[in-house]
Design an enzyme around this catalytic site. Structure first.
Site, PDB file in Angstrom:
ATOM      1  N   GLY A 127     -27.355   1.866  11.514  1.00 42.92           N
ATOM      2  CA  GLY A 127     -26.179   2.994  11.828  1.00 42.92           C
ATOM      3  C   GLY A 127     -25.077   2.101  11.796  1.00 42.92           C
ATOM      4  N   GLN A 132     -16.315   1.177  14.062  1.00 48.40           N
ATOM      5  CA  GLN A 132     -16.783  -0.236  14.223  1.00 48.40           C
ATOM      6  C   GLN A 132     -15.987  -0.888  13.313  1.00 48.40           C
ATOM      7  OE1 GLN A 132     -21.228   0.966  14.599  1.00 48.40           O
ATOM      8  NE2 GLN A 132     -21.218  -0.723  15.541  1.00 48.40           N
ATOM      9  N   CYS A 189     -26.257  -3.089  19.415  1.00 46.21           N
ATOM     10  CA  CYS A 189     -25.426  -2.648  18.732  1.00 46.21           C
ATOM     11  C   CYS A 189     -24.442  -3.572  17.770  1.00 46.21           C
ATOM     12  CB  CYS A 189     -24.376  -2.032  19.590  1.00 46.21           C
ATOM     13  SG  CYS A 189     -22.531  -1.351  19.150  1.00 46.21           S
ATOM     14  N   LEU A 190     -24.122  -3.225  16.734  1.00 47.20           N
ATOM     15  CA  LEU A 190     -23.477  -4.142  15.865  1.00 47.20           C
ATOM     16  C   LEU A 190     -21.948  -4.697  16.628  1.00 47.20           C
ATOM     17  CD1 LEU A 190     -24.170  -3.142  12.224  1.00 47.20           C
ATOM     18  CD2 LEU A 190     -25.293  -4.809  13.522  1.00 47.20           C
ATOM     19  N   HIS A 230     -26.747   7.339  19.322  1.00 45.25           N
ATOM     20  CA  HIS A 230     -25.914   5.931  19.105  1.00 45.25           C
ATOM     21  C   HIS A 230     -24.583   6.206  18.434  1.00 45.25           C
ATOM     22  CE1 HIS A 230     -25.748   1.474  19.732  1.00 45.25           C
ATOM     23  NE2 HIS A 230     -24.723   1.641  18.852  1.00 45.25           N
ATOM     24  N   GLU A 231     -24.541   6.584  17.332  1.00 45.27           N
ATOM     25  CA  GLU A 231     -23.676   6.411  16.162  1.00 45.27           C
ATOM     26  C   GLU A 231     -22.747   7.846  16.654  1.00 45.27           C
ATOM     27  OE1 GLU A 231     -23.501   3.957  14.497  1.00 45.27           O
ATOM     28  OE2 GLU A 231     -25.313   3.377  14.860  1.00 45.27           O
ATOM     29  N   HIS A 238     -20.137   6.427  19.244  1.00 44.86           N
ATOM     30  CA  HIS A 238     -18.955   5.590  19.044  1.00 44.86           C
ATOM     31  C   HIS A 238     -17.785   6.763  18.511  1.00 44.86           C
ATOM     32  CE1 HIS A 238     -20.353   1.508  18.583  1.00 44.86           C
ATOM     33  NE2 HIS A 238     -21.589   2.135  17.975  1.00 44.86           N
TER      34      HIS A 238
END
Ligand code: ZN
Length: 188
Positions: free
Chosen positions: A46, A51, A99-100, A141-142, A145
């Site tokens: 995702g 991000q 997480c990226l 999670h997304e 963000h």
């Protein structure tokens, strides 16, 4: 299409609420294509627009479940309903999340088992997905963000302290840092 730099924790764009998408135009289409490419290069399941330094309410996802079903798409201006979050200790093996924007780290976090995602696609067509398990986790999670929340912000005390330590040790937590998937390898 292009791989975009992924912002690392500390950049204000990751810690501020994003704005609703209002222009469904060519630049939005390009952004979504670039986000799919960036997510694939990372690789990740995702990726949310903040991000990649774009403060808009959209995310992409790409995940294959245990039945080999592919869940892939873009959610624009999403709403998310979640079932009550269980209490207790998160399971290190089954519930560790990454997480990226905090590359290379994973910490266990309890999430709601069920989530209903309502959003529109690039053609402004509304859709709804009833998710459970890991897909529900990805959506939570997304979606976070888009509200400026990282999973590290939600960790239980012990893991939260570990995350703060790791982030500080990596030299993150300050503005101006990013990494480029396919070029920078931060997973080692
Ligand atoms: Zn993330």
């Amino acid at each position: 299409m292009a791989v975009l730099p992924i912002q690392i924790t500390g950049n204000p764009v990751l810690h501020s609420p994003a704005l609703a998408v209002t222009a469904f135009d060519a630049s939005l289409r390009t952004l979504v294509a670039d986000m799919f490419e960036t997510m694939a290069a990372a690789p990740g399941v995702g990726l949310a627009a903040p991000q990649v330094d774009v403060p808009l309410r959209l995310f992409v996802y790409n995940w294959t479940d245990d039945d080999d079903e592919l869940w892939r798409g873009v959610a624009i201006n999403p709403e998310l309903w979640i079932s009550p979050t269980p209490t207790g200790e998160a399971d290190e093996e089954a519930e560790s999340e990454g997480c990226l924007s905090i590359p290379g780290e994973r910490f266990p976090l309890i999430r709601s088992e069920l989530a209903i995602l309502r959003a529109v696609d690039l053609e402004q067509r509304p859709f709804e997905i009833q998710a459970s398990g890991w897909l529900a986790r990805i959506f939570q999670h997304e979606y976070d963000h888009l509200d400026g929340i990282l999973y590290a912000d939600r960790l239980a005390h012990k893991h939260g302290k570990e995350a703060v330590k790791s982030i500080r040790k990596a030299g993150w937590g300050e503005p101006g840092q990013s990494w480029l998937p396919g070029t920078d390898h931060l997973e080692d």
